[in-house]
Enzyme design. Sequence first.
Site, PDB file in Angstrom:
ATOM      1  N   GLY A 111     -11.060  23.423  -6.536  1.00 37.74           N
ATOM      2  CA  GLY A 111     -11.040  22.401  -7.594  1.00 37.74           C
ATOM      3  C   GLY A 111     -11.268  23.071  -8.944  1.00 37.74           C
ATOM      4  N   GLY A 138     -14.044  23.660 -10.483  1.00 46.15           N
ATOM      5  CA  GLY A 138     -15.149  24.617 -10.425  1.00 46.15           C
ATOM      6  C   GLY A 138     -14.720  25.926  -9.781  1.00 46.15           C
ATOM      7  N   GLY A 174     -13.722  25.937  -2.219  1.00 49.63           N
ATOM      8  CA  GLY A 174     -13.181  24.836  -2.998  1.00 49.63           C
ATOM      9  C   GLY A 174     -12.279  25.337  -4.107  1.00 49.63           C
ATOM     10  N   GLU A 233      -9.829   2.539 -15.380  1.00 55.29           N
ATOM     11  CA  GLU A 233      -8.501   3.153 -15.493  1.00 55.29           C
ATOM     12  C   GLU A 233      -7.561   2.591 -14.433  1.00 55.29           C
ATOM     13  OE1 GLU A 233      -9.330   7.415 -15.587  1.00 55.29           O
ATOM     14  OE2 GLU A 233      -9.405   7.302 -17.774  1.00 55.29           O
ATOM     15  N   ASP A 267     -18.919  18.968  -9.039  1.00 56.17           N
ATOM     16  CA  ASP A 267     -19.456  17.703  -8.526  1.00 56.17           C
ATOM     17  C   ASP A 267     -20.501  17.879  -7.429  1.00 56.17           C
ATOM     18  OD1 ASP A 267     -17.772  16.384 -10.215  1.00 56.17           O
ATOM     19  OD2 ASP A 267     -16.556  15.414  -8.662  1.00 56.17           O
TER      20      ASP A 267
END
Length: 434
Positions: free
Chosen positions: A28, A30, A26, A185, A315
């Site tokens: 992302g 993290g 991943g 949002e 997440d």
Amino acid sequence: MTSPPSGATSDRTVGDTGRPHVLILGGGFGGIGAARKLKNADVDVTVVDKNDYHTFQPLLYQVATDLLETAACGHPLRDLFHEQPNATVHEATVTGIDFAGREVRFAEMAPLTYDYLVLGLGAGVNFFGVEGAEQHAFPMYTLPDAVRLKEHLLRRWEAADRDAALVQDGAVNVVVVGGGPTGIESAGALAELFRSNFAQDYPGIPQDQARIVLVEAGSALMPMFRSDIRSYTKKALEKRGVEVLLGEVVASIEPTRVTLESGTVIEAHTLVWGAGLQASPIVELLGVELQHGNRVPAQPDLSVAGHPEVFAVGDIAWITDTKTKDVLPQLGSVALQAGEHAGENIARLIAGKGTEPFEYHDKGTMATIGRGTAVIQTRGGHTLKGRSASLAWGAVHLALLSTGEDRAKAVVDWTWAGFTHERPGRISVRTDKD
Ligand SMILES: Cc1cc2nc3c(=O)[nH]c(=O)nc-3n(C[C@H](O)[C@H](O)[C@H](O)COP(=O)(O)OP(=O)(O)OC[C@H]3O[C@@H](n4cnc5c(N)ncnc54)[C@H](O)[C@@H]3O)c2cc1C
């Protein structure tokens, strides 16, 4: 806390460097945080993501509503590691993880073995089994999601402009599901797009016939916030022409209709889903007991119980704050800090030291409702609303953007939009051969 796992410096290496191999799944917040903290460690780092870009999720709704260009929310992953010679990037989809054999399988390339593994695969949408959601809802979790919604909205408005009967049929109505930050949002940004830009672009479509309906199952918006923020948010949205329906649950979704459990049917050709997350489905193959939202429980040092060489961040992970014992929310800042901490712990293990427990430095939970209007609540319970909160929101999100170039791009776009109300991304580019 933990000593180096036995066999951690075995012969499972990439290339012929003979160094331990850290495999990061991943790219992302993290994954990037972990990889960057290993820049000076004596290891080979491999980052694998199914996309060749890092997605900046907090600003997806700005792409969907034409405030930011697509490229402002996605940054080439390889670009992030030009200055890190010990890191390699691959674009591939993880299909299986074998903890016992220390091996990860991919759809598009040969398996990779590892000495240390970082799980940073994030989370995806959870439709909670609502009928028709999978087929017809527009989630807001990936860059393709944001682009799809943007194109769909532009095409619905153009179609309604050509045929007034479509306005009556709900072509320009939008239902937004979820009264948390994502739903708030999205609803706020849609209201600004409709009430300022589309009002001028499509003078033949009356704005009072372009409904934006926010549906929340609970009794208040932003349930994690204090009551002053909850009522401020509701009023700020209503002032922008958003209808807020509380205590209502979506029962089913069709291409042009949304049915609520109360029996109400809303004519709307668009439903934006901002109501739920679940960790990457890969976690079900790990053989560990999962927590709420299918999250992988992390130990205080972010390793996975029984596997001191595996770390779960962001997440995908169920992380309990060492100090407060609270479970940390699925936020970009949590993911980035946890990733960095996992990287540091791996570097410590490789240097023959023990790991340290993770402590989160909270910058507050926040959401922006529209231009100059945001809300923030710190962990201590202090709240901030309006323009000052909006500036703080901008500062925190600029700090999260991965490179100086991305930050500059975002500042230019936000400032331009703030002064001019312009949204230059308001074009639909067809790539099909019609
Ligand atoms: C609409 C929206 C608004 C948000 N707003 C905010 C905000 O204002 N502030 C804030 O702090 N946080 C916000 N968040 C939350 C924040 O974006 C996430 O908490 C954060 O992105 C989590 O980081 P991560 O690294 O765990 O996962 P991600 O950022 O999701 O990264 C996971 C990576 O794994 C890759 N991947 C997934 N599955 C596979 C696979 N099988 N094979 C290979 N690669 C795979 C994905 O492509 C992705 O790049 C928002 C989220 C959303 C959706």
